[in-house]
Design an enzyme around this catalytic site. Structure first.
Site, PDB file in Angstrom:
ATOM      1  N   ASP A   7       0.908  -1.179  -0.079  1.00 20.91           N
ATOM      2  CA  ASP A   7       0.116  -0.199  -0.072  1.00 20.91           C
ATOM      3  C   ASP A   7       1.036   1.262   0.028  1.00 20.91           C
ATOM      4  O   ASP A   7       2.040   1.160   0.297  1.00 20.91           O
ATOM      5  CB  ASP A   7      -0.911  -0.027   1.065  1.00 20.91           C
ATOM      6  CG  ASP A   7      -2.105   1.166   1.389  1.00 20.91           C
ATOM      7  OD1 ASP A   7      -2.497   1.521   0.387  1.00 20.91           O
ATOM      8  OD2 ASP A   7      -1.809   1.867   2.301  1.00 20.91           O
ATOM      9  N   ASP A   9       0.193   4.995   1.033  1.00 21.18           N
ATOM     10  CA  ASP A   9      -0.064   6.087   2.277  1.00 21.18           C
ATOM     11  C   ASP A   9      -0.169   5.334   3.455  1.00 21.18           C
ATOM     12  O   ASP A   9      -0.981   4.505   3.645  1.00 21.18           O
ATOM     13  CB  ASP A   9      -1.263   6.790   1.959  1.00 21.18           C
ATOM     14  CG  ASP A   9      -1.541   7.848   0.691  1.00 21.18           C
ATOM     15  OD1 ASP A   9      -0.164   8.193   0.181  1.00 21.18           O
ATOM     16  OD2 ASP A   9      -2.402   7.944   0.010  1.00 21.18           O
TER      17      ASP A   9
END
Length: 181
Positions: A7, A9
């Site tokens: 992922d 952020d």
């Protein structure tokens, strides 16, 4: 081929409650670039899968997102690493798409592109939806405590078999084989 999905952020860069909207706001988390470099040096392929509902909310443009990703690629390269692909979902939760995590659409597309089996495929994320997306296809969820990770851990309900690490560097160390426990 070894493949890991990250992922963005809260895992690679600091997350913001008001969304990361520009390259200036895209700030790497300590040792995250080194972690990606370690994956690269150990022969892993690194792919980023990120929900970017800020596009659907019109908080930033595709050009701004591309500029953020150019910065990410440049800094990772300067650290000696490489990101092989970045996939993003531009939709909001109301769009009911199959690519927005926790739906597994992006994971399935990555597996297809890289001719990878999703069984045991690791995804490192900081939110429950990251973990649910990889668990839905039989992959290995890894939670980091950076970003929203502490809140995710405290809320409970993690998919069975979720591994928990302080940060991306520690998760990479474990996956690469440097873990001592």
């Amino acid at each position: 081929m070894k493949l890991v999905i990250l992922d963005r952020d809260g895992v690679i860069n600091h997350d913001r409650d008001d969304f990361v909207k520009s390259p200036a706001e895209w700030v790497p988390i300590d040792k995250s670039l080194e972690a990606i470099s370690n994956f690269t040096q150990a022969g892993w392929r690194v792919v980023v899968a990120t929900n970017q509902s800020g596009l659907g909310r019109k908080l930033y443009t595709v050009q701004a997102l591309n500029a953020m990703h150019e910065k990410m690629h440049r800094l990772v390269g300067q650290a000696g690493g490489r990101i092989d692909a970045v996939l993003f979902c531009p939709h909001t939760a109301n769009d009911n798409c199959d690519c927005r995590k926790p739906m597994p659409g992006m994971i399935q597309e990555i597996a297809q592109r890289f001719n990878a089996d999703t069984n045991g495929l690791p995804l490192i994320g900081d939110s429950l939806r990251d973990l649910q997306a990889i668990a839905a296809v039989g992959g290995q969820p890894l939670l980091v405590k950076t970003g929203k990770g502490e809140k995710t851990l405290a809320a409970g309900g993690l998919p069975e078999g979720t591994l928990v690490f302080d940060n991306l560097f520690d998760a990479a160390d474990y996956l690469i084989g440097g873990a001592t426990d």
